[in-house]
Design a protein around this motif. Structure first.
Motif, PDB file in Angstrom:
ATOM      1  N   PHE A 138       0.599  -1.158   0.181  1.00 29.15           N
ATOM      2  CA  PHE A 138       0.071   0.030   0.145  1.00 29.15           C
ATOM      3  C   PHE A 138       0.724   1.168   0.060  1.00 29.15           C
ATOM      4  CE2 PHE A 138      -3.105  -3.106   1.409  1.00 29.15           C
ATOM      5  CZ  PHE A 138      -4.094  -2.882   0.911  1.00 29.15           C
ATOM      6  N   SER A 139       2.068   1.048   0.372  1.00 27.32           N
ATOM      7  CA  SER A 139       2.915   2.509   0.533  1.00 27.32           C
ATOM      8  C   SER A 139       4.224   2.174  -0.446  1.00 27.32           C
ATOM      9  CB  SER A 139       2.963   2.889   2.064  1.00 27.32           C
ATOM     10  OG  SER A 139       4.184   1.910   2.317  1.00 27.32           O
ATOM     11  N   GLY A 140       4.846   1.298  -0.415  1.00 25.50           N
ATOM     12  CA  GLY A 140       6.047   0.999  -1.078  1.00 25.50           C
ATOM     13  C   GLY A 140       7.043   1.806  -0.386  1.00 25.50           C
ATOM     14  N   LYS A 141       7.238   2.194   0.526  1.00 26.23           N
ATOM     15  CA  LYS A 141       8.170   3.230   1.201  1.00 26.23           C
ATOM     16  C   LYS A 141       9.420   2.873   1.478  1.00 26.23           C
ATOM     17  CE  LYS A 141       4.766   6.170   3.581  1.00 26.23           C
ATOM     18  NZ  LYS A 141       4.419   6.946   4.840  1.00 26.23           N
ATOM     19  N   LEU A 142       9.657   1.487   1.803  1.00 28.17           N
ATOM     20  CA  LEU A 142      10.893   1.036   2.317  1.00 28.17           C
ATOM     21  C   LEU A 142      11.871   0.539   0.998  1.00 28.17           C
ATOM     22  CD1 LEU A 142      10.236  -0.907   5.659  1.00 28.17           C
ATOM     23  CD2 LEU A 142      10.759   1.631   5.106  1.00 28.17           C
ATOM     24  N   LYS A 143      12.963   1.062   0.377  1.00 29.56           N
ATOM     25  CA  LYS A 143      13.847   1.049  -0.498  1.00 29.56           C
ATOM     26  C   LYS A 143      15.014   0.873   0.022  1.00 29.56           C
ATOM     27  CE  LYS A 143      10.339   0.820  -3.570  1.00 29.56           C
ATOM     28  NZ  LYS A 143       9.875  -0.434  -4.382  1.00 29.56           N
ATOM     29  N   PRO A 144      15.767  -0.137  -0.715  1.00 27.66           N
ATOM     30  CA  PRO A 144      17.393   0.317  -0.549  1.00 27.66           C
ATOM     31  C   PRO A 144      17.994   1.347  -1.401  1.00 27.66           C
ATOM     32  CG  PRO A 144      16.806  -1.454  -2.354  1.00 27.66           C
ATOM     33  CD  PRO A 144      15.415  -1.011  -1.592  1.00 27.66           C
ATOM     34  N   ILE A 145      19.147   1.699  -0.902  1.00 27.99           N
ATOM     35  CA  ILE A 145      19.773   2.799  -1.629  1.00 27.99           C
ATOM     36  C   ILE A 145      20.467   2.106  -3.003  1.00 27.99           C
ATOM     37  CG2 ILE A 145      21.885   4.175  -1.947  1.00 27.99           C
ATOM     38  CD1 ILE A 145      21.404   4.405   1.276  1.00 27.99           C
ATOM     39  N   TYR A 146      19.932   2.745  -4.408  1.00 30.03           N
ATOM     40  CA  TYR A 146      20.459   2.310  -5.484  1.00 30.03           C
ATOM     41  C   TYR A 146      21.674   3.194  -6.075  1.00 30.03           C
ATOM     42  CZ  TYR A 146      17.067  -1.138  -6.217  1.00 30.03           C
ATOM     43  OH  TYR A 146      15.957  -2.296  -6.043  1.00 30.03           O
ATOM     44  N   SER A 147      21.459   4.524  -5.960  1.00 28.62           N
ATOM     45  CA  SER A 147      22.338   5.531  -6.148  1.00 28.62           C
ATOM     46  C   SER A 147      22.124   6.787  -5.456  1.00 28.62           C
ATOM     47  CB  SER A 147      22.218   5.794  -7.651  1.00 28.62           C
ATOM     48  OG  SER A 147      20.957   6.442  -8.007  1.00 28.62           O
ATOM     49  N   VAL A 148      23.157   7.478  -5.586  1.00 31.72           N
ATOM     50  CA  VAL A 148      22.943   8.893  -4.924  1.00 31.72           C
ATOM     51  C   VAL A 148      23.041  10.106  -5.868  1.00 31.72           C
ATOM     52  CG1 VAL A 148      23.972   7.719  -2.770  1.00 31.72           C
ATOM     53  CG2 VAL A 148      25.308   9.283  -4.221  1.00 31.72           C
ATOM     54  N   ASN A 149      22.743  11.380  -5.039  1.00 28.89           N
ATOM     55  CA  ASN A 149      22.817  12.631  -5.910  1.00 28.89           C
ATOM     56  C   ASN A 149      23.963  13.438  -5.264  1.00 28.89           C
ATOM     57  OD1 ASN A 149      20.624  12.513  -7.814  1.00 28.89           O
ATOM     58  ND2 ASN A 149      19.140  12.501  -5.989  1.00 28.89           N
ATOM     59  N   VAL A 150      25.042  13.738  -6.172  1.00 27.93           N
ATOM     60  CA  VAL A 150      25.938  14.423  -5.760  1.00 27.93           C
ATOM     61  C   VAL A 150      26.436  15.546  -6.361  1.00 27.93           C
ATOM     62  CG1 VAL A 150      27.194  12.169  -4.646  1.00 27.93           C
ATOM     63  CG2 VAL A 150      27.565  12.716  -7.255  1.00 27.93           C
ATOM     64  N   ASN A 151      27.308  16.646  -5.694  1.00 24.23           N
ATOM     65  CA  ASN A 151      27.551  17.539  -6.485  1.00 24.23           C
ATOM     66  C   ASN A 151      29.075  17.611  -6.967  1.00 24.23           C
ATOM     67  OD1 ASN A 151      25.335  19.255  -6.121  1.00 24.23           O
ATOM     68  ND2 ASN A 151      25.886  19.605  -4.128  1.00 24.23           N
ATOM     69  N   THR A 152      29.567  16.367  -6.788  1.00 25.23           N
ATOM     70  CA  THR A 152      30.937  15.944  -7.148  1.00 25.23           C
ATOM     71  C   THR A 152      31.068  14.862  -8.356  1.00 25.23           C
ATOM     72  OG1 THR A 152      31.032  13.944  -5.744  1.00 25.23           O
ATOM     73  CG2 THR A 152      31.821  16.241  -4.856  1.00 25.23           C
ATOM     74  N   LYS A 153      32.003  14.537  -8.811  1.00 25.51           N
ATOM     75  CA  LYS A 153      31.942  13.323  -9.875  1.00 25.51           C
ATOM     76  C   LYS A 153      32.504  11.984  -9.173  1.00 25.51           C
ATOM     77  CE  LYS A 153      32.840  14.458 -14.122  1.00 25.51           C
ATOM     78  NZ  LYS A 153      33.381  14.467 -15.486  1.00 25.51           N
ATOM     79  N   SER A 154      31.935  11.723  -8.272  1.00 23.98           N
ATOM     80  CA  SER A 154      32.410  10.573  -7.477  1.00 23.98           C
ATOM     81  C   SER A 154      31.247   9.365  -7.870  1.00 23.98           C
ATOM     82  CB  SER A 154      32.270  10.724  -5.799  1.00 23.98           C
ATOM     83  OG  SER A 154      33.154  11.718  -5.491  1.00 23.98           O
ATOM     84  N   ILE A 155      31.879   8.170  -7.727  1.00 20.79           N
ATOM     85  CA  ILE A 155      31.028   6.994  -8.440  1.00 20.79           C
ATOM     86  C   ILE A 155      31.403   5.752  -7.146  1.00 20.79           C
ATOM     87  CG2 ILE A 155      30.713   5.339 -10.075  1.00 20.79           C
ATOM     88  CD1 ILE A 155      31.634   7.339 -12.078  1.00 20.79           C
ATOM     89  N   GLY A 156      30.378   5.135  -6.931  1.00 25.23           N
ATOM     90  CA  GLY A 156      30.707   4.260  -5.957  1.00 25.23           C
ATOM     91  C   GLY A 156      31.036   3.017  -6.576  1.00 25.23           C
ATOM     92  N   LEU A 157      32.180   2.047  -6.149  1.00 26.10           N
ATOM     93  CA  LEU A 157      32.766   1.066  -6.751  1.00 26.10           C
ATOM     94  C   LEU A 157      32.629  -0.227  -5.829  1.00 26.10           C
ATOM     95  CD1 LEU A 157      34.231  -0.690  -8.785  1.00 26.10           C
ATOM     96  CD2 LEU A 157      36.566   0.200  -7.980  1.00 26.10           C
ATOM     97  N   THR A 158      31.713  -1.344  -5.952  1.00 26.29           N
ATOM     98  CA  THR A 158      31.518  -2.220  -5.155  1.00 26.29           C
ATOM     99  C   THR A 158      32.017  -3.728  -5.724  1.00 26.29           C
ATOM    100  OG1 THR A 158      29.137  -2.642  -5.546  1.00 26.29           O
ATOM    101  CG2 THR A 158      29.820  -0.788  -4.264  1.00 26.29           C
ATOM    102  N   PHE A 159      32.283  -4.648  -5.048  1.00 25.98           N
ATOM    103  CA  PHE A 159      32.525  -5.928  -5.207  1.00 25.98           C
ATOM    104  C   PHE A 159      31.958  -6.755  -4.349  1.00 25.98           C
ATOM    105  CE2 PHE A 159      36.037  -3.482  -6.808  1.00 25.98           C
ATOM    106  CZ  PHE A 159      36.281  -4.062  -7.947  1.00 25.98           C
ATOM    107  N   ASP A 160      31.131  -8.010  -4.759  1.00 25.33           N
ATOM    108  CA  ASP A 160      30.675  -8.899  -3.648  1.00 25.33           C
ATOM    109  C   ASP A 160      31.423 -10.140  -3.998  1.00 25.33           C
ATOM    110  OD1 ASP A 160      28.430  -6.979  -3.641  1.00 25.33           O
ATOM    111  OD2 ASP A 160      26.749  -8.369  -4.581  1.00 25.33           O
TER     112      ASP A 160
END
Length: 262
Positions: A35-57
């Motif tokens: 009914f609300s769909g409120k809880l979500k994980p973080i997929y990306s962010v808004n930044v004022n820099t040119k930073s990118i997250g790098l991840t490995f599983d």
């Protein structure tokens, strides 16, 4: 004068409302999702820099992790490693090297199972048991988690949040686990499956350092150098969050003052 007569509800309607109330109380986390769909994980962010997250599983394997660490060191790049605790326990020296090289250690859970199939108590046990192992090896606080297979629901996110965790997904998928070949992995990251969907500031890139993704070792240097040549900085997710003005989707609920990894 008009007289309004209220009809007594039928037993069938009363029963249906009773069943609905029972379902809402018994499965309130999932009802919230519908009914609300409120809880979500973080997929990306808004930044004022040119930073990118790098991840490995990493959840299994003996061959891929060390060459990837060598590449990252050579390129002067730090990343976030989402580790399954059984793998970390078996490869403690590699985990300690990750920390020494400046990488961020995050959780990929304990058993590699879909957390959204578990009850809240079981989810909490999976998270805390992995946390104990990872923090004992690294001496660092672990407060980011990527659920195995990216599987989540409201219950997973609510439980993680209660334990002080942020649930992290990804916005750019290398698809390296499919073994499409190094050139395809490079293309998946730099250009994406759709035009204009390649890695850009604020994105979180998903790679694997398990043996299921042998193409990553050849693709990674090309990806890093290409993104750097465009003025981007690759960094761990914790650092990316500290630069963020907001997270996407909005329901991922960025906390007020995110901290950099310790």
């Amino acid at each position: 004068m008009r007289i309004i007569i209220f009809k007594r509800p039928s037993w069938r309607n009363v029963a249906l409302w009773g069943i609905l109330l029972f379902v809402m109380l018994a499965y309130r986390e999932n009802v919230t999702t519908v009914f609300s769909g409120k809880l979500k994980p973080i997929y990306s962010v808004n930044v004022n820099t040119k930073s990118i997250g790098l991840t490995f599983d990493i959840s299994w394997g003996e061959k891929t992790a060390e060459p990837i660490l060598d590449i990252l060191k050579q390129e002067g790049v730090q990343a976030t490693f989402f580790l399954s605790s059984p793998w970390a326990d078996k490869h403690q020296e590699l985990v300690k090297r990750m920390v020494a090289d400046g990488h961020e250690i995050a959780s990929h859970g304990n058993r590699h199972i879909d957390l959204n199939t578990l009850g809240a108590g079981e989810i909490e046990k999976e998270i805390t048991s992995a946390q104990q192992v990872l923090e004992q090896i690294t001496g660092k606080q672990v407060r980011l988690i990527r659920p195995p297979n990216g599987a989540y629901n409201n219950k997973v996110i609510a439980t993680a949040d209660k334990l002080g965790y942020r649930v992290i997904q990804w916005s750019v998928d290398s698809l390296d686990w499919k073994r499409p070949g190094p050139s395809a992995v490079v293309n998946n990251v730099l250009n994406g499956s759709k035009a204009g969907s390649g890695a850009k500031p604020g994105d979180i890139i998903l790679f694997h350092a398990s043996d299921s993704a042998p193409d990553t070792v050849q693709a990674l240097p090309i990806v890093i150098r290409s993104l750097k040549s465009k003025g981007n900085t690759l960094l761990p997710v914790g650092n990316l969050l500290s630069e963020a003005t907001s997270t996407w989707p909005p329901e991922s609920n960025l906390k007020e003052e995110p901290s950099k990894p310790q």
